[in-house]
Scaffold this motif. Structure first.
Motif, PDB file in Angstrom:
ATOM      1  N   LYS A  31       0.815  -1.210   0.000  1.00  0.00           N
ATOM      2  CA  LYS A  31       0.000   0.000   0.000  1.00  0.00           C
ATOM      3  C   LYS A  31       0.855   1.268   0.000  1.00  0.00           C
ATOM      4  CE  LYS A  31      -4.095  -1.707   2.414  1.00  0.00           C
ATOM      5  NZ  LYS A  31      -4.969  -1.457   3.586  1.00  0.00           N
ATOM      6  N   ARG A  32       2.127   1.143   0.384  1.00  0.00           N
ATOM      7  CA  ARG A  32       2.961   2.333   0.547  1.00  0.00           C
ATOM      8  C   ARG A  32       4.409   1.975   0.258  1.00  0.00           C
ATOM      9  NH1 ARG A  32       5.192   4.389   5.722  1.00  0.00           N
ATOM     10  NH2 ARG A  32       4.176   2.599   6.673  1.00  0.00           N
ATOM     11  N   GLN A  54       3.780  -5.535   8.039  1.00  0.00           N
ATOM     12  CA  GLN A  54       4.922  -6.242   7.474  1.00  0.00           C
ATOM     13  C   GLN A  54       5.573  -5.350   6.434  1.00  0.00           C
ATOM     14  OE1 GLN A  54       3.765  -9.921   5.480  1.00  0.00           O
ATOM     15  NE2 GLN A  54       1.746  -9.091   5.096  1.00  0.00           N
ATOM     16  N   ARG A  55       6.839  -5.629   6.155  1.00  0.00           N
ATOM     17  CA  ARG A  55       7.621  -4.802   5.236  1.00  0.00           C
ATOM     18  C   ARG A  55       8.375  -5.703   4.261  1.00  0.00           C
ATOM     19  NH1 ARG A  55       8.475   0.743   7.576  1.00  0.00           N
ATOM     20  NH2 ARG A  55       6.582   0.844   8.789  1.00  0.00           N
ATOM     21  N   TYR A 121       0.465  -1.274   4.981  1.00  0.00           N
ATOM     22  CA  TYR A 121      -0.508  -0.322   5.541  1.00  0.00           C
ATOM     23  C   TYR A 121      -0.137   1.083   5.109  1.00  0.00           C
ATOM     24  CZ  TYR A 121      -2.603  -3.850   8.543  1.00  0.00           C
ATOM     25  OH  TYR A 121      -3.274  -4.954   9.000  1.00  0.00           O
ATOM     26  N   PHE A 122      -1.140   1.926   4.911  1.00  0.00           N
ATOM     27  CA  PHE A 122      -0.901   3.325   4.601  1.00  0.00           C
ATOM     28  C   PHE A 122      -0.358   4.041   5.831  1.00  0.00           C
ATOM     29  CE2 PHE A 122      -4.371   2.474   1.462  1.00  0.00           C
ATOM     30  CZ  PHE A 122      -3.619   2.691   0.327  1.00  0.00           C
ATOM     31  N   LEU A 123       0.366   5.124   5.648  1.00  0.00           N
ATOM     32  CA  LEU A 123       0.861   5.948   6.737  1.00  0.00           C
ATOM     33  C   LEU A 123      -0.323   6.457   7.559  1.00  0.00           C
ATOM     34  CD1 LEU A 123       3.393   7.194   8.005  1.00  0.00           C
ATOM     35  CD2 LEU A 123       3.027   9.176   6.544  1.00  0.00           C
TER      36      LEU A 123
END
Length: 141
Positions: A31-32, A54-55, A121-123
């Motif tokens: 998402k980002r 998660q990244r 996830y979005f900021l």
């Protein structure tokens, strides 16, 4: 429980130049995205982690050492947890997947290195940012 893993990329070269690829990386959850550029090779960015988020990381320029720790108790984690160590470089399009529940410490191995970070996830979408002093788990000097 998921564990961090490198999703291997590759490189194809011919007389036209180079093509970097990662045909095994599924980006559907992203998402980002953003870049990290550390000030120099001595600086270590960390320890920052996420219970929920998660990244995915990929070196777009230069190289990085990424240290990861699976956190046992987020409010006061053990100080001697095992540290996983990964190396990323821009020579091919490898992607390091960091599942939820880990903290990371990121160090550039070359000047002007750039790390692409992708998150699911979005900021501001969730409150899920945990930070610990750089010497909490490992002494960086």
């Amino acid at each position: 429980m998921e564990t961090p893993q490198i999703i291997k990329g590759g490189k194809y070269s011919d007389d036209r130049g180079n093509l970097f690829f990662n045909n095994n990386f599924n980006a559907s959850q992203i998402k980002r995205i953003y870049y990290i550029e550390n000030a120099d090779t001595k600086f270590v960015r960390g320890w920052t982690g996420h219970k929920i988020e998660q990244r995915w990381l990929s070196a777009s320029q230069g190289s990085f050492t990424i240290r990861l720790i699976k956190i046992d108790h987020w409010e006061k984690p053990s100080e001697n947890l095992p540290i996983l160590k990964f190396e990323l470089n821009s020579g091919q399009l490898d992607v390091l997947h960091i599942p939820k529940g880990y903290v990371s410490a990121i160090q550039s191995r070359e000047e002007k290195s750039r790390l692409l970070v992708m998150a699911d996830y979005f900021l501001g979408e969730i409150a899920d940012d945990y930070r610990f002093p750089i010497d909490y788990f490992e002494n960086f000097k």
